[in-house]
Design an enzyme around this catalytic site. Structure first.
Site, PDB file in Angstrom:
ATOM      1  N   ASP A  13       0.708  -1.199  -0.103  1.00  0.00           N
ATOM      2  CA  ASP A  13       0.156  -0.044   0.028  1.00  0.00           C
ATOM      3  C   ASP A  13       0.825   1.329  -0.014  1.00  0.00           C
ATOM      4  O   ASP A  13       1.926   1.231   0.731  1.00  0.00           O
ATOM      5  CB  ASP A  13      -0.916   0.156   1.220  1.00  0.00           C
ATOM      6  CG  ASP A  13      -2.283   1.137   1.193  1.00  0.00           C
ATOM      7  OD1 ASP A  13      -2.672   1.425   0.081  1.00  0.00           O
ATOM      8  OD2 ASP A  13      -2.653   1.224   2.144  1.00  0.00           O
ATOM      9  N   HIS A  30       2.284   3.347  -9.294  1.00  0.00           N
ATOM     10  CA  HIS A  30       2.157   2.137  -9.385  1.00  0.00           C
ATOM     11  C   HIS A  30       3.214   1.475 -10.195  1.00  0.00           C
ATOM     12  O   HIS A  30       3.710   0.319 -10.059  1.00  0.00           O
ATOM     13  CB  HIS A  30       0.655   1.922 -10.264  1.00  0.00           C
ATOM     14  CG  HIS A  30      -0.652   2.213  -9.379  1.00  0.00           C
ATOM     15  ND1 HIS A  30      -0.729   1.987  -8.073  1.00  0.00           N
ATOM     16  CD2 HIS A  30      -1.877   2.871  -9.559  1.00  0.00           C
ATOM     17  CE1 HIS A  30      -1.704   2.499  -7.703  1.00  0.00           C
ATOM     18  NE2 HIS A  30      -2.432   3.051  -8.673  1.00  0.00           N
ATOM     19  N   LEU A 124      10.567 -20.343  -5.614  1.00  0.00           N
ATOM     20  CA  LEU A 124       9.661 -19.351  -5.064  1.00  0.00           C
ATOM     21  C   LEU A 124       8.085 -19.520  -5.602  1.00  0.00           C
ATOM     22  O   LEU A 124       8.277 -19.360  -7.030  1.00  0.00           O
ATOM     23  CB  LEU A 124      10.049 -17.960  -4.987  1.00  0.00           C
ATOM     24  CG  LEU A 124       9.031 -16.858  -4.596  1.00  0.00           C
ATOM     25  CD1 LEU A 124       9.140 -17.071  -2.995  1.00  0.00           C
ATOM     26  CD2 LEU A 124       9.516 -15.642  -4.956  1.00  0.00           C
TER      27      LEU A 124
HETATM   28  C1  IPE Z   1      -5.367  -2.642  -0.235  1.00  0.00           C
HETATM   29  O1  IPE Z   1      -5.056  -1.422  -0.276  1.00  0.00           O
HETATM   30  C2  IPE Z   1      -5.486  -3.503  -1.459  1.00  0.00           C
HETATM   31  C3  IPE Z   1      -4.249  -3.548  -1.981  1.00  0.00           C
HETATM   32  C4  IPE Z   1      -2.916  -3.318  -1.568  1.00  0.00           C
HETATM   33  C5  IPE Z   1      -4.145  -4.114  -3.521  1.00  0.00           C
HETATM   34  P1  IPE Z   1      -5.964  -0.228  -0.547  1.00  0.00           P
HETATM   35  O2  IPE Z   1      -5.494   1.091  -0.708  1.00  0.00           O
HETATM   36  O3  IPE Z   1      -6.904  -0.765  -1.821  1.00  0.00           O
HETATM   37  O4  IPE Z   1      -7.101  -0.476   0.827  1.00  0.00           O
HETATM   38  P2  IPE Z   1      -7.891   0.650   1.788  1.00  0.00           P
HETATM   39  O5  IPE Z   1      -8.760   1.310   0.940  1.00  0.00           O
HETATM   40  O6  IPE Z   1      -6.856   1.592   2.448  1.00  0.00           O
HETATM   41  O7  IPE Z   1      -8.545  -0.091   2.781  1.00  0.00           O
HETATM   42  C1  IPE Z   2      -1.579   0.037  -3.458  1.00  0.00           C
HETATM   43  O1  IPE Z   2      -1.299   1.652  -3.432  1.00  0.00           O
HETATM   44  C2  IPE Z   2      -1.681  -0.133  -4.650  1.00  0.00           C
HETATM   45  C3  IPE Z   2      -3.098  -0.586  -5.053  1.00  0.00           C
HETATM   46  C4  IPE Z   2      -4.175  -0.776  -4.201  1.00  0.00           C
HETATM   47  C5  IPE Z   2      -3.528  -1.244  -6.558  1.00  0.00           C
HETATM   48  P1  IPE Z   2      -2.501   2.482  -3.476  1.00  0.00           P
HETATM   49  O2  IPE Z   2      -2.771   2.836  -4.832  1.00  0.00           O
HETATM   50  O3  IPE Z   2      -3.604   2.153  -2.643  1.00  0.00           O
HETATM   51  O4  IPE Z   2      -1.822   3.757  -2.820  1.00  0.00           O
HETATM   52  P2  IPE Z   2      -2.413   4.837  -1.565  1.00  0.00           P
HETATM   53  O5  IPE Z   2      -2.814   3.896  -0.638  1.00  0.00           O
HETATM   54  O6  IPE Z   2      -3.486   5.582  -2.458  1.00  0.00           O
HETATM   55  O7  IPE Z   2      -1.251   5.704  -1.440  1.00  0.00           O
HETATM   56 MG    MG Z   3      -4.151   2.449  -0.708  1.00  0.00          MG
END
Ligand code: IPE
Ligand code: IPE
Ligand code: MG
Length: 230
Positions: A13, A30, A124
């Site tokens: 995240d 990303h 892995l």
């Molecule tokens: C969790 O992250 C999902 C992934 C890392 C793929 P999100 O950014 O979607 O989660 P929330 O919205 O903070 O719970």
């Molecule tokens: C995690 O990073 C990747 C996915 C959920 C695809 P985020 O895109 O949720 O990044 P933040 O949490 O908005 O910074």
């Molecule tokens: Mg996120």
């Protein structure tokens, strides 16, 4: 005795915030995040970890702007195409968990092709959770086993549930790490983390390094896992 680490799971995240902090578009985060997936995967190969499960796209992530969702879908397909050579070189077996039925045909085909092309690799297991939600996974498992339930004991049903989940071949998670500063599970592997050790770091995923992972694993190895015993 230090804890062994067989199954490591990571909620990656913080990509969007990383990009925003740098005045860039979220999708740049990303792109950078995909490079970190590569670095962390290589480190897990070197450390001979059996299974690395990475949360890449949740069943809730469809709520994001169309542009971002489309970008992620394209990035995923490109990633699998470009990674294949590395999977083979490093003896990595690729798996996807989640509900693939929502994806485009070319993406679904690429996922299946990559699983098939790496099925003889013995190093892995890299497991990407794609359109994954633990409640969706449990619901799909329940649909499959509903017919077999009659007359079964609770313990037998527990085993049946585990064996019908997308993760059946990998076993329970030992250590779950979440980057990006949030202390929540966000619908990831609810069943499989029932006795996992949890670790949270404020580091945004694009800034996460093998060194930080190594430090977190060292800390994990010294924990006292009691599993309800004494
Ligand atoms: C969790 O992250 C999902 C992934 C890392 C793929 P999100 O950014 O979607 O989660 P929330 O919205 O903070 O719970
Ligand atoms: C995690 O990073 C990747 C996915 C959920 C695809 P985020 O895109 O949720 O990044 P933040 O949490 O908005 O910074
Ligand atoms: Mg996120």
């Amino acid at each position: 005795m230090a804890n062994t680490l067989t199954h490591l799971a990571i909620i990656m995240d913080g990509n969007g915030r990383w990009a925003t902090n740098q005045g860039k578009k979220r999708v740049e985060g990303h792109k950078r995040g995909a490079k970190v997936v590569d670095e962390i995967t290589q480190w897990c190969v070197k450390e001979e970890i059996s299974t690395l499960t990475l949360y890449a796209f949740s069943t809730e992530n469809w709520k994001r702007p169309k542009y971002e969702v489309e970008f992620l879908m394209k990035m995923l397909k490109d990633y699998l195409e470009s990674e294949l050579e590395k999977y083979q070189r490093h003896n990595i077996r690729f798996f996807a968990i989640g509900d693939m039925s929502a994806f485009s045909t070319p993406l679904k085909e690429r996922i299946l092709y990559t699983q098939e092309a790496t099925r003889h690799n013995t190093g892995l297991n890299q497991v990407l959770a794609l359109n994954y939600g633990a409640r969706n996974e449990l619901s799909r498992a329940v649909m499959q086993i509903a017919k077999e339930l009659e007359g079964k004991k609770a313990q037998e049903i527990e085993e049946m549930i585990s064996s019908h989940l997308d993760t059946s071949r990998f076993g329970d998670v030992d250590l779950l790490i979440r980057t990006g500063g949030e202390s929540r599970v966000s619908n990831f592997l609810l069943w499989q983390i029932s006795y996992a050790e949890l670790a949270f770091t404020p580091t945004l995923w694009p800034d996460f390094t093998p060194k930080e992972l190594e430090d977190m694993i060292k800390e994990y190895k010294n924990r006292n896992r009691r599993f309800g015993g004494v």
